[in-house]
Design a protein around this motif. Structure first.
Motif, mmCIF file in Angstrom:
data_model
loop_
_atom_site.group_PDB
_atom_site.id
_atom_site.type_symbol
_atom_site.label_atom_id
_atom_site.label_comp_id
_atom_site.label_asym_id
_atom_site.label_seq_id
_atom_site.Cartn_x
_atom_site.Cartn_y
_atom_site.Cartn_z
ATOM 1 N N LEU B 175 45.873 42.666 24.476
ATOM 2 C CA LEU B 175 45.057 41.500 24.866
ATOM 3 C C LEU B 175 43.965 42.310 25.749
ATOM 4 O O LEU B 175 43.931 43.373 26.945
ATOM 5 N N VAL B 176 42.417 41.807 25.456
ATOM 6 C CA VAL B 176 41.875 42.433 26.973
ATOM 7 C C VAL B 176 41.759 41.806 27.947
ATOM 8 O O VAL B 176 41.647 39.882 27.748
ATOM 9 N N VAL B 177 41.860 42.140 29.602
ATOM 10 C CA VAL B 177 41.428 40.839 30.526
ATOM 11 C C VAL B 177 39.745 41.131 31.111
ATOM 12 O O VAL B 177 39.532 42.137 31.533
ATOM 13 N N VAL B 178 40.236 40.203 31.243
ATOM 14 C CA VAL B 178 38.472 39.990 31.064
ATOM 15 C C VAL B 178 38.375 38.760 32.654
ATOM 16 O O VAL B 178 39.291 38.649 33.073
ATOM 17 N N SER B 179 37.577 39.398 34.079
ATOM 18 C CA SER B 179 37.660 39.235 35.177
ATOM 19 C C SER B 179 36.969 39.570 36.309
ATOM 20 O O SER B 179 35.426 39.435 35.149
ATOM 21 N N GLY B 180 36.020 39.154 36.794
ATOM 22 C CA GLY B 180 34.855 38.728 37.628
ATOM 23 C C GLY B 180 34.746 40.266 38.176
ATOM 24 O O GLY B 180 33.238 39.850 39.333
ATOM 25 N N LEU B 181 35.297 40.625 38.872
ATOM 26 C CA LEU B 181 35.177 42.363 38.723
ATOM 27 C C LEU B 181 35.266 41.896 40.723
ATOM 28 O O LEU B 181 35.239 42.778 41.840
#
Lengths: 119, 401
Positions: B175-181
């Motif tokens: 799965l691709v981990v999506v976040s806001g840095l």
């Protein structure tokens, strides 16, 4: 800043249990005094006064420990300043343990007392 | 949205069906691009008003050419809207696009509009959706299923450890981990996903040529170098102002099939992401914390209010998402007696040197040395505090037969 500190001890808040077995202060002071004596006799100054290059050639540093230090420097991304400091601390730990040679365990213990990089 | 502890800013109200009711099939992406970019730059003109304009005029070009009618599509246009429109008319959309594209070339970025086939598919399924985005990195990063891993900037060691374990598990499951840095949980999640050999997508509150926070510039570069992507709603060269976290967080939720809130106090921005995910009818998970921990109050409330499912383990989360978990490689390493014993203790429960000494009877010097060795081998970390935690690598060894 943190890089210029010799020791960084992480401590839990004090609690009252388990004080009975602690080493009395007088005995610790005696150990410190004898370690100082050993250091003066060996190199004419205290470990803390050894500057960078002299710390590198720390008396009693075997080849295995030197290569361990090189490995830890890389693994823990230590600065040259930290490497020198930890070496002095390791020499002191060995002195307190009345060991002529600085051993790997002394070095690893010294490295434990390095300041953590700011998170 | 009611019940989610987000006193203060809330995401813009739901306007379901704004975009989904539109037919855009007749529009040519290349033809429209300049007008879409220009319209998306008009202050006060959000995705909802954009959809309204398209519905009214049929195309971005027609809307632009309708002139002051643009203002009619806005409910309460801020005073700077008319001024900005006049200024933009002087140069015109094609010149505006050329200027933006020149800056994008410098960071190897591109414009992605809803009309482009490469527009992130998960975001395309959210409504309303941003009309125009700016992207750098791999477009392939948007294809696999994404899971958002978000949380507070002021993360505790527990939060950091959970974020890393969860992101690692998600990345290993493909799965691709999506976040806001952001600092804290976000950064921890991105880094763990990359370290696990996975892909990660960061949605920035700043333009992609001005990575915010600056301390994560290297992380952003690493993310792109490992097949991930950076995404922003702000055009490159956009002057630094107050970063728009609320809109950024909606995009994070929109890109992901599920959102995991790892650690969030009351009023945390991560709760806005959770609210947006609820709003988009995506799955929401929260990692519980101690009931007296300020840093976990938002997460505990999400669970108590039945807005989020509880995360009891990273592996359980992945199974909950319906993904088959692969076998973990076992790292075999030779540890001394004291090191192996310390690691075994830490795997049961993170501990300080003093606690380890009380449990095992070893001298603190021996334990200190063992911990340094475990740290050097990447098996333990203290996150700067007194308590040592086992790392991901250590947990994998612990799990191996």
């Amino acid at each position: 800043m943190r890089d210029r500190l010799d020791l960084w001890v992480r401590a839990e808040p004090p609690h009252t249990r388990g004080w009975d077995g602690a080493e009395p202060s007088e005995r610790v002071a005696a150990r410190v005094a004898s370690a100082w004596e050993v250091q003066r006799a060996r190199q004419g100054q205290l470990n803390g006064e050894l500057l960078g290059p002299r710390a590198d050639a720390a008396p009693g540093l075997g080849r295995t420990v030197a290569s361990l230090l090189a490995k830890r420097t890389e693994q823990l991304r230590l600065s040259p300043r930290r490497t020198h400091r930890s070496l002095r601390v390791a020499r002191t730990i060995a002195d307190l343990a009345a060991s002529e040679l600085v051993e790997g365990v002394h070095l690893d213990e010294a490295l434990h007392y390095r300041p953590e990089a700011a998170p | 949205l009611i019940g989610v502890g987000t006193a203060g800013a809330r995401p813009e109200p739901v306007a379901r069906g704004r975009w989904d009711g539109l037919s855009l099939g007749h529009l040519d992406a290349a033809d429209e691009r300049a007008y879409w970019v220009a319209l998306s730059l008009v202050p006060g003109l959000g995705p909802v008003a954009f959809a309204r304009l398209l519905a009214r005029h049929g195309s971005g070009r027609a809307a632009w050419e309708a002139g002051p009618a643009i203002l009619d599509a806005l409910e309460r246009p801020p005073p700077e809207t008319a001024q900005a429109l006049r200024r933009m008319r002087r140069s015109g959309p094609p010149a505006i696009l050329r200027r933006i594209e020149a800056r994008l070339r410098a960071v190897d970025g591109r414009v992605l509009s809803v009309l482009d086939a490469e527009y992130p598919p998960a975001l395309r399924r959210s409504d309303p959706r941003p009309a125009v985005l700016y992207q750098a990195g791999s477009l392939a990063a948007f294809v696999p299923r994404g899971v958002a891993v978000v949380g507070t900037r002021r993360a505790t060691a527990y939060g950091r450890s959970c974020a890393a374990h969860i992101a690692d598990e998600l990345a290993r499951a493909g799965l691709v981990v999506v976040s806001g840095l952001a600092l804290g949980i976000d950064g921890e999640a991105h880094a763990a996903a990359i370290d696990a050999g996975g892909t990660s997508v960061a949605v920035l509150p700043s333009p992609i040529d001005r990575v915010y926070p600056p301390r994560h510039r290297d992380l952003a570069a690493r993310l792109v170098a490992t097949g991930g992507a950076l995404l922003s709603e702000l055009p490159p060269g956009h002057l630094p102002g107050r970063p728009d976290f609320a809109r950024r967080n909606r995009i994070i939720a929109g890109l992901a099939a599920a959102t995991v809130v790892v650690e969030a106090p009351d009023r945390s921005g991560a709760l806005l992401t959770a609210a947006a995910a609820v709003d988009l009818e995506r799955e929401v998970y929260a990692v519980p914390g101690p009931i007296d921990a300020e840093a976990s109050r938002g997460c505990n409330r999400l669970i108590a209010d039945h807005l989020a499912s509880i995360v009891t383990s990273p592996a359980g989360l992945v199974i909950g998402l319906g993904v088959r978990v692969g076998e973990h490689p076992a790292a075999v390493d030779v540890l001394s007696d004291s090191e192996g014993m310390v690691l075994a203790r830490l795997l049961k429960r993170p501990a300080s040197v003093e606690e380890l000494a009380a449990q095992t009877g070893y001298a603190t010097g021996v334990l200190a040395g063992a911990l340094t060795m475990l740290e050097a081998r990447g098996l333990a970390t203290s996150y700067g505090g007194a308590t040592f935690h086992p790392t991901l690598a250590a947990r994998r060894i612990g799990r191996a037969p």
